[in-house]
Design an enzyme around this catalytic site. Structure first.
Site: not given
Length: 215
Positions: A25, A53, A131-132, A135-136, A140
């Site tokens: 947020h 990345y 985490v990445r 989330g994607d 995403g």
């Protein structure tokens, strides 16, 4: 259900909840997703993402080669190459790599990922990977829809959000969490992994904060 019986996946979700909420947020992401920015700001986000990345996936290669968490560190998740193709589209085919300047937050993020790579620190890498990529695979998909809806971004420039090698995202995410739960970790490694995951969300929040400066 306690975290002790729930497994690492639930521990990660619970221990990172506050940092996750703050990153998700951020002012920049809220403005982007609610249509208050533009394609230029989205492109800047993706350019910075390409930098971290690339570092993340080099670290994952090093850890995978060591034999740690091999099944979890699935190359089908890799985003750097497809992100580069998206950026070719977003920049109308013009050269973009040479003109990217990493933000201070991205420099810090990449430095940490390179440290993890050089130390072949499996638990720390898994924290950033979780985490990445999780989330994607989740939020995403929402970002891709919003970029089309608000800014008319060409679907061919949104390949980053589409995982061609993964047929069913929910099934894959469930399997990913199960692989997390099955990792063999000492108590110290587990504690360090949980802390690193919170740090990863902080890095991401700082990236968004830098992107929001000067808007």
């Amino acid at each position: 259900m306690t975290t002790a019986t729930a497994g690492l996946a639930v521990e990660l979700k619970q221990s990172t909840a506050q940092a996750h909420e703050k990153a998700e947020h951020s002012t920049f992401m809220s403005d982007l997703l609610e249509g208050r920015l533009g394609v230029a700001e989205f492109t800047r986000l993706q350019e910075q993402a390409w930098l971290f990345y690339t570092a993340l996936e080099q670290a994952a290669d090093a850890v995978r080669a060591s034999g740690f968490a091999e099944s979890l560190l699935d190359p089908a998740l890799n985003r750097a190459e497809v992100l580069a193709r998206d950026l070719d589209k977003l920049n109308d085919g013009s050269e973009w790599r040479s003109r990217i300047t990493a933000s201070p937050a991205v420099i810090d993020y990449v430095n940490r990922l390179e440290e993890i790579r050089d130390n072949v620190d499996g638990p720390a890498l898994v924290a950033h990977h979780y985490v990445r990529y999780l989330g994607d695979l989740s939020g995403g998909q929402v970002i891709a829809r919003m970029m089309q809806r608000h800014y008319g971004v060409d679907p061919e420039a949104l390949g980053f959000y589409h995982f061609e090698g993964i047929a069913k995202l929910k099934v894959y995410k469930d399997e990913y969490r199960e692989k997390l739960n099955n990792l063999e970790l000492s108590d110290e490694q587990r504690e360090n992994l949980l802390k690193e995951a919170t740090d990863a969300f902080v890095f991401n929040h700082q990236v968004f904060a830098d992107l929001g400066k000067g808007l």
